[in-house]
Motif scaffolding. Sequence first.
Motif, PDB file in Angstrom:
ATOM      1  N   MET A  92      -9.791  -8.257  -0.069  1.00 38.67           N
ATOM      2  CA  MET A  92     -10.664  -7.107   0.151  1.00 38.67           C
ATOM      3  C   MET A  92      -9.812  -5.865   0.379  1.00 38.67           C
ATOM      4  O   MET A  92      -9.688  -5.361   1.488  1.00 38.67           O
ATOM      5  CB  MET A  92     -11.599  -7.353   1.342  1.00 38.67           C
ATOM      6  N   GLY A  93      -9.196  -5.376  -0.685  1.00 39.37           N
ATOM      7  CA  GLY A  93      -8.406  -4.161  -0.575  1.00 39.37           C
ATOM      8  C   GLY A  93      -9.269  -2.922  -0.660  1.00 39.37           C
ATOM      9  O   GLY A  93     -10.346  -2.944  -1.259  1.00 39.37           O
ATOM     10  N   GLU A 102      -3.817  -1.586 -12.187  1.00 40.59           N
ATOM     11  CA  GLU A 102      -4.048  -2.801 -12.963  1.00 40.59           C
ATOM     12  C   GLU A 102      -3.728  -4.040 -12.136  1.00 40.59           C
ATOM     13  O   GLU A 102      -4.467  -5.034 -12.171  1.00 40.59           O
ATOM     14  CB  GLU A 102      -3.195  -2.787 -14.227  1.00 40.59           C
ATOM     15  N   ALA A 103      -2.648  -3.992 -11.374  1.00 46.24           N
ATOM     16  CA  ALA A 103      -2.270  -5.144 -10.553  1.00 46.24           C
ATOM     17  C   ALA A 103      -3.334  -5.450  -9.512  1.00 46.24           C
ATOM     18  O   ALA A 103      -3.683  -6.617  -9.279  1.00 46.24           O
ATOM     19  CB  ALA A 103      -0.925  -4.891  -9.880  1.00 46.24           C
ATOM     20  N   ALA A 104      -3.867  -4.403  -8.873  1.00 46.83           N
ATOM     21  CA  ALA A 104      -4.909  -4.614  -7.865  1.00 46.83           C
ATOM     22  C   ALA A 104      -6.183  -5.150  -8.499  1.00 46.83           C
ATOM     23  O   ALA A 104      -6.846  -6.030  -7.945  1.00 46.83           O
ATOM     24  CB  ALA A 104      -5.189  -3.305  -7.132  1.00 46.83           C
ATOM     25  N   PHE A 105      -6.534  -4.636  -9.671  1.00 45.55           N
ATOM     26  CA  PHE A 105      -7.705  -5.132 -10.401  1.00 45.55           C
ATOM     27  C   PHE A 105      -7.554  -6.617 -10.700  1.00 45.55           C
ATOM     28  O   PHE A 105      -8.465  -7.417 -10.448  1.00 45.55           O
ATOM     29  CB  PHE A 105      -7.868  -4.333 -11.696  1.00 45.55           C
ATOM     30  N   LEU A 152     -14.000   0.021  -4.187  1.00 46.87           N
ATOM     31  CA  LEU A 152     -14.397  -0.043  -5.589  1.00 46.87           C
ATOM     32  C   LEU A 152     -14.155  -1.418  -6.201  1.00 46.87           C
ATOM     33  O   LEU A 152     -15.065  -2.025  -6.776  1.00 46.87           O
ATOM     34  CB  LEU A 152     -13.643   1.023  -6.382  1.00 46.87           C
ATOM     35  N   LEU A 153     -12.940  -1.932  -6.110  1.00 46.11           N
ATOM     36  CA  LEU A 153     -12.615  -3.205  -6.749  1.00 46.11           C
ATOM     37  C   LEU A 153     -13.317  -4.363  -6.065  1.00 46.11           C
ATOM     38  O   LEU A 153     -13.818  -5.281  -6.721  1.00 46.11           O
ATOM     39  CB  LEU A 153     -11.101  -3.422  -6.751  1.00 46.11           C
ATOM     40  N   TYR A 154     -13.356  -4.336  -4.748  1.00 44.57           N
ATOM     41  CA  TYR A 154     -13.983  -5.430  -3.999  1.00 44.57           C
ATOM     42  C   TYR A 154     -15.466  -5.553  -4.327  1.00 44.57           C
ATOM     43  O   TYR A 154     -15.953  -6.644  -4.647  1.00 44.57           O
ATOM     44  CB  TYR A 154     -13.784  -5.205  -2.501  1.00 44.57           C
TER      45      TYR A 154
END
Length: 247
Positions: A92-93, A102-105, A152-154
């Motif tokens: 949960m970043g 890209e790495a976090a995605f 956003l990503l989470y």
Amino acid sequence: MSLSGKVVLITGASKGIGRATAERVAAEGASVVINYLSDSRAAGELVAKIGADRALAVQADVSRIPDIERLVVAAVDKFGKIDIVMPNTAVMGMYDLAHATEAAFEEHFALNVKGPLLLVQKVVPHMPPNGGRVIFVSTGLNTATSVAPGYLLYVATKGAVDQLVRALSKDLASRGITVNAVAPGPTGTELFYRGKSEQLLETLRKGSPFGRFGEPDEIASVVAFLAGEDSKWVSGQVLRVNGANMV
């Protein structure tokens, strides 16, 4: 005990909601497969608390297919079947559009979406012919009317989880397998507290009508319901367990 004779596999079960759920279903009579990534001490303590005859700790990175396969094999070797699976592990970043990489995605979708889907795929063949339970973990941070900023990503991954619930509930119904998710609101876990200032935490507390965060055992109680016979006509649902927060 309502879960006597059942085998429950929980990922990320050495702490937080996963641990509380492992303790709850064990108290209901279930045997538990406790997956963990790095905290072998906490996992071992949980096995000792439940009893080695009804608990097994397995280290695995559940974003990786070989580890998922090894986890499932270990569970079946120990208990002979898996009745209930709870893909609970998540990252949960805090990312907004400007800071998403890209790495976090890839990290978020590998652990929060790919891993849970492929875990269910590997578990289903080992569920009894008279049915089973799949219990995903969504989030109260994305609802029909609000999305928490900075995640956003989470929230994108948890939106995908919600759709997995809907699709798999149709796909697996012919096998008598129900598919649901719990969607906790802010809950006092290590994952939730990580990286948050006390000022931010106090703001979040004040945002709750009850003036507090949820507790892991309050989420575990709902998971235990979904795991038991009383929920056999509940499928395709995302149950929001959030103390009226973000509704």
